[in-house]
Design an enzyme around this catalytic site. Structure first.
Site, PDB file in Angstrom:
ATOM      1  N   HIS A   1      -8.547  87.332 -30.166  1.00 11.03           N
ATOM      2  CA  HIS A   1      -9.198  87.679 -28.899  1.00 11.03           C
ATOM      3  C   HIS A   1     -10.102  88.903 -29.054  1.00 11.03           C
ATOM      4  O   HIS A   1      -9.648  90.042 -28.933  1.00 11.03           O
ATOM      5  CB  HIS A   1      -8.119  87.951 -27.837  1.00 11.03           C
TER       6      HIS A   1
ATOM      7  N   ARG B   1     -19.945  90.169 -27.925  1.00 10.79           N
ATOM      8  CA  ARG B   1     -21.081  90.446 -27.019  1.00 10.79           C
ATOM      9  C   ARG B   1     -22.381  89.754 -27.406  1.00 10.79           C
ATOM     10  O   ARG B   1     -23.441  90.122 -26.873  1.00 10.79           O
ATOM     11  CB  ARG B   1     -21.343  91.955 -26.913  1.00 10.79           C
TER      12      ARG B   1
ATOM     13  N   ASN C   1     -17.550  84.443 -23.111  1.00 11.81           N
ATOM     14  CA  ASN C   1     -18.174  84.966 -21.886  1.00 11.81           C
ATOM     15  C   ASN C   1     -19.370  85.860 -22.221  1.00 11.81           C
ATOM     16  O   ASN C   1     -19.404  87.047 -21.932  1.00 11.81           O
ATOM     17  CB  ASN C   1     -17.152  85.712 -21.013  1.00 11.81           C
TER      18      ASN C   1
ATOM     19  N   ASP D   1     -12.100  83.180 -20.460  1.00 13.81           N
ATOM     20  CA  ASP D   1     -11.655  84.582 -20.460  1.00 13.81           C
ATOM     21  C   ASP D   1     -12.611  85.501 -19.711  1.00 13.81           C
ATOM     22  O   ASP D   1     -13.825  85.394 -19.828  1.00 13.81           O
ATOM     23  CB  ASP D   1     -11.487  85.110 -21.889  1.00 13.81           C
TER      24      ASP D   1
ATOM     25  N   HIS E   1      -6.912  83.506 -19.199  1.00 15.21           N
ATOM     26  CA  HIS E   1      -6.914  84.827 -18.566  1.00 15.21           C
ATOM     27  C   HIS E   1      -6.291  84.614 -17.194  1.00 15.21           C
ATOM     28  O   HIS E   1      -6.890  83.961 -16.340  1.00 15.21           O
ATOM     29  CB  HIS E   1      -8.361  85.326 -18.469  1.00 15.21           C
TER      30      HIS E   1
ATOM     31  N   HIS F   1      -3.606  88.419 -23.183  1.00 21.03           N
ATOM     32  CA  HIS F   1      -3.306  89.800 -22.739  1.00 21.03           C
ATOM     33  C   HIS F   1      -2.279  89.936 -21.619  1.00 21.03           C
ATOM     34  O   HIS F   1      -2.591  90.352 -20.512  1.00 21.03           O
ATOM     35  CB  HIS F   1      -4.599  90.548 -22.371  1.00 21.03           C
TER      36      HIS F   1
ATOM     37  N   ASN G   1      -8.962  95.154 -17.895  1.00 21.94           N
ATOM     38  CA  ASN G   1      -8.426  94.050 -17.115  1.00 21.94           C
ATOM     39  C   ASN G   1      -7.718  93.072 -18.045  1.00 21.94           C
ATOM     40  O   ASN G   1      -8.364  92.504 -18.906  1.00 21.94           O
ATOM     41  CB  ASN G   1      -9.563  93.330 -16.375  1.00 21.94           C
TER      42      ASN G   1
ATOM     43  N   ASP H   1      -8.193  92.235 -27.676  1.00 23.73           N
ATOM     44  CA  ASP H   1      -9.113  92.138 -26.541  1.00 23.73           C
ATOM     45  C   ASP H   1     -10.213  93.196 -26.677  1.00 23.73           C
ATOM     46  O   ASP H   1     -10.622  93.805 -25.685  1.00 23.73           O
ATOM     47  CB  ASP H   1      -8.361  92.277 -25.206  1.00 23.73           C
TER      48      ASP H   1
ATOM     49  N   HIS I   1     -18.325  98.423 -24.584  1.00 27.42           N
ATOM     50  CA  HIS I   1     -19.301  98.711 -23.520  1.00 27.42           C
ATOM     51  C   HIS I   1     -20.117  99.919 -23.940  1.00 27.42           C
ATOM     52  O   HIS I   1     -19.595 100.838 -24.574  1.00 27.42           O
ATOM     53  CB  HIS I   1     -18.599  99.022 -22.196  1.00 27.42           C
TER      54      HIS I   1
END
Ligand SMILES: [Zn+2]
Length: 459
Positions: A76, A80, A110, A168, A195, A248, A295, A322, A326
């Protein structure tokens, strides 16, 4: 290089003699000092310390005082790409993985665009063959555009190399959609990773709902937003005899829901992240640090203890980071506004080793086993230290200490929830699919830290 739905740029096969290293592989039962000879990217010979000759053209690595583990597998991560390469890409994300001892990672779909059709997946696969430092696999989404409505062309995506399916970042909110996806799974294979979050309960929450969120006046995400959806989805999976993997886990109630489903014979597996094993919402009270916003959120002490116990007893099958990069400016905003997520690939082993193994909470062998426990869940080969196996290895100095972030990160982002902590255990070298994927950077003396000619740094 391609190994069953994993893609990686080619490199010359490793030729190494790691001498006098403490080999620990809980699956093969090795827990003793050995010489380990790697020829042509394969484990060619194991011998007692000092017993193996150095063949011509083979690099000698001084393993004295170090441990050699089977490499870690992360089911997981968020790399990006496509679409948000200012946060991470295949090159930087897999360099971070290699620096953390990972020999394979699985990227979530995602992205922008979503990995929901064969052309996006095909382009990623080609990019991984060019840029990925360690073998990388890709999940495709369950629903088109993660919208939760129309299923993707699951069979076509599997044929194109998708490891499995997940939305996810979001739950598969409509029960009938998950049911249909599980029916297609029977035809095309591939785990469905979930998720679990009921948006009608989590709402606009930004942290765990409890005494800390009340004191801070922040909107909370209750534990039951996770556990109730796990219970529902386990029921659907049981009814369809489908295979689901819960991503998660964060709450004690969720552990109960997974344990109950496993006891009923549902084909359900689960993962937990280092941050949920180590941190609680109390850390947010001290700092309101946005690197602690993720999250699912960091929860209470009771939850943390339940997760640790579940990892120990096998209710939770594996550790997954996970890893969620960012950009700095995205996180340098008030807590309520910051995006969710922490990076984790470079700190996964060291954080768990420092905070849980050294204090005696978890056994080293168990942690090593759980750090590659995600491989079989995704139908990937499990790294083993045995003659004839491909070299998927991680060389670690357990006595070395380092401050997280002090020397920067391999990841393009620096939103690590463990930043500033001094951790024990440093990955010195990673060999992935028979290729050297990482070496600790050259020390100031100009010598490689782990070869026969140089002393290790920062001991
Ligand atoms: Zn998620």
């Amino acid at each position: 290089m391609t190994v069953e739905r994993l893609y990686c740029r080619p490199a010359p096969p490793a030729e190494l003699l790691i001498r006098g290293v403490h080999v620990l592989d809980p699956r093969t039962g090795i827990d003793a000092a050995h010489d380990v000879l790697v020829r042509d990217g394969e484990i060619a010979q194991l011998g007692s310390p000092g017993s193996l000759e150095l063949p011509e053209g083979v690099e000698l690595v001084d393993g004295a005082g170090c441990h050699l583990f089977p490499g870690f597998v992360d089911p997981h991560v968020h790399l990006r790409t496509p679409g948000q390469e200012h946060k991470e890409d295949l090159g930087s994300g897999t360099r971070a993985a290699a620096a953390g001892g990972f020999v394979a990672v699985v990227a979530m779909p995602n992205t922008a665009p979503t990995v929901d059709d064969a052309s996006v997946l095909g382009a990623l696969r080609e990019a991984a063959r060019r840029d990925a430092r360690v073998p990388t696999g890709f999940m495709a989404s369950v629903t088109r555009g993660l919208a939760g409505e129309a299923l993707t062309e699951m069979a076509e995506l599997r044929a194109e190399g998708a490891l499995g399916f997940t939305d996810d970042g979001k739950p598969v909110w409509r029960a009938a959609v998950l049911r249909r996806a599980l029916q297609y799974q029977k035809l095309c294979g591939g785990v469905i990773a979930l998720h679990e979050e009921d948006p009608s309960l989590s709402g606009a929450g930004v942290m765990h709902e409890g005494e800390i969120s009340a004191r801070l006046g922040l909107a909370g995400i209750p534990s039951i937003s996770e556990s109730t959806l796990i219970a529902r989805d386990a029921a659907i999976a049981g009814y369809e005899d489908g295979r689901i993997h819960v991503q998660h886990l964060s709450a004690a109630e969720s552990v109960e829901a997974v344990a109950e489903a496993k006891a009923r014979g549902v084909r359900i597996t689960a993962e937990v992240s280092p941050h949920h094993l180590i941190l609680t919402h109390e850390a947010i009270l001290e700092s309101l640090d946005t690197r602690l916003k993720m999250n699912p959120p960091l929860r209470g002490q009771r939850d943390r203890k339940a997760l640790i116990e579940a990892l120990r007893d096998g209710t939770i099958d594996c550790i997954a980071t996970d890893h969620a990069p960012h950009a700095r400016e995205e996180k340098e905003v008030p807590f309520e506004e910051a995006p969710m997520g922490t990076t984790g690939l470079e700190t996964a082993f060291s954080s768990v080793y420092s905070e849980l193994v050294r204090p005696g909470v978890l056994e080293l062998g168990l942690v090593v086993e759980r750090l590659s426990g995600g491989a079989p869940l995704l139908d990937l080969p499990t790294p083993l230290i045995a003659v004839g196996e491909p070299a998927d290895l991680c060389l670690v100095d357990l006595e070395a200490t380092w401050e997280v972030g002090e020397a920067g990160y391999e990841s393009r982002s620096e939103n690590c929830c463990f930043a500033g902590r001094t951790l024990h255990g440093k990955v010195l070298m990673t060999v992935a699919a028979g290729m050297v994927a990482y070496r600790e950077p050259v020390s100031s003396g100009g010598q490689r830290p782990v070869t026969s000619s140089g002393g290790r740094v920062r001991r």
